[in-house]
Design an enzyme around this catalytic site. Structure first.
Site, PDB file in Angstrom:
ATOM      1  N   HIS A   1       1.084  -1.171  -0.305  1.00 29.30           N
ATOM      2  CA  HIS A   1      -0.123  -0.366   0.674  1.00 29.30           C
ATOM      3  C   HIS A   1       1.050   1.060  -0.184  1.00 29.30           C
ATOM      4  O   HIS A   1       2.061   1.260   0.553  1.00 29.30           O
ATOM      5  CB  HIS A   1      -1.245  -0.330   1.369  1.00 29.30           C
ATOM      6  CG  HIS A   1      -0.325   0.063   2.412  1.00 29.30           C
ATOM      7  ND1 HIS A   1       0.502  -1.037   2.654  1.00 29.30           N
ATOM      8  CD2 HIS A   1      -0.727   1.347   3.257  1.00 29.30           C
ATOM      9  CE1 HIS A   1       1.045  -0.534   4.383  1.00 29.30           C
ATOM     10  NE2 HIS A   1       0.551   0.639   4.168  1.00 29.30           N
ATOM     11  N   SER A   2       0.441   2.117  -0.296  1.00 28.81           N
ATOM     12  CA  SER A   2       1.098   3.858   0.074  1.00 28.81           C
ATOM     13  C   SER A   2       0.010   4.801   0.891  1.00 28.81           C
ATOM     14  O   SER A   2      -1.231   3.963   0.741  1.00 28.81           O
ATOM     15  CB  SER A   2       1.555   4.116  -1.651  1.00 28.81           C
ATOM     16  OG  SER A   2       2.425   5.215  -1.734  1.00 28.81           O
TER      17      SER A   2
END
Lengths: 93, 144
Positions: free
Chosen positions: B64-65
């Site tokens: 994820h970011s």
């Protein structure tokens, strides 16, 4: 006063969210009232809290500048480890 | 509501390294129109910058970011790899990767929490997912 626990990951949306939920669950199961919130690695040391829970990799980056104890978890999803470390913190208060 | 749509689940994938594994997992969401390829790069960059902390437990990584314009809608994909993926984490080797894309700090929380709860209560969930023979079986474990 309810202890304020900050769960920290890179951006405060993914892994820390999972960790937050697990900490809340353990606290509830053992009858502790806690206030858990998510933080990101960049801003976490500026957020007011009593303790930070995070991973080994991220913990190494913040231990020096954190003003509160930093608790390292090797496995965010392991109930036994989360339980052990959350209870160890709560029981010391 | 299902946690991860079966269309966003893939199995029997192989990758030569963690970058390729993250790309394969993120590309599921590129194909479904939920993210742009910039988000894929952001997920890779986050590991390069912060280390393999996304490997949350043995065998499992949550790619994820941060919420950004590269996310069109909050969504998740899950990919099971046939080969071991090495991130340089104590929780290596990884075989299951979930890509989390979110537009803000709220929309995805319920679905992510439900998956997290399943993993937290069943320490063998990742092993069970690896052993699944069909996408339907994986979907039952994640969404059931």
């Amino acid at each position: 006063m309810k202890p304020k626990i900050q769960a920290v990951c890179g951006f405060g949306v993914g892994s820390s969210m999972m960790l937050k939920m697990n900490i809340e669950k353990i606290a509830k199961e053992h009858g502790y009232e806690v206030d858990v919130f998510c933080g990101d690695i960049t801003t976490c040391t500026a957020n007011e809290c009593n303790v930070i829970f995070t991973s080994k990799e991220l913990g190494a980056r913040i231990t020096e500048r954190a003003k509160v104890p930093v608790v390292i978890l090797n496995n965010f999803m392991n109930k036994k480890e989360v339980e052990e470390k959350v209870l160890a913190y709560l029981q010391e208060l | 509501m299902e946690n991860i749509n079966i269309k966003n689940i893939k199995m029997n994938q192989t990758a030569k390294d963690w970058q390729q594994a993250l790309t394969i997992t993120c590309n599921v969401l590129v194909d479904s129109g939920s993210i742009t390829s910039e988000y894929t790069q952001a997920c890779i960059d986050s590991v390069l910058e912060y280390g393999p902390y996304i490997v949350l437990s043995p065998g499992f990584a949550l790619a994820h970011s941060r919420p950004s314009e590269a996310v069109i809608k909050s969504d998740m994909s899950l990919v099971v790899f046939d080969n071991d993926i090495i991130f340089g984490s104590d929780n290596d080797p990884v075989r299951v990767i979930i890509c989390l894309a979110c537009t803000d700090h709220h929309q995805h929380v319920e679905r992510l929490s439900k998956i997290g709860e399943k993993m937290f209560e069943d320490e063998h969930l990742i092993e069970k997912i690896i052993q699944c023979k069909t996408l339907e079986d994986i979907s039952v474990l994640i969404n059931g």
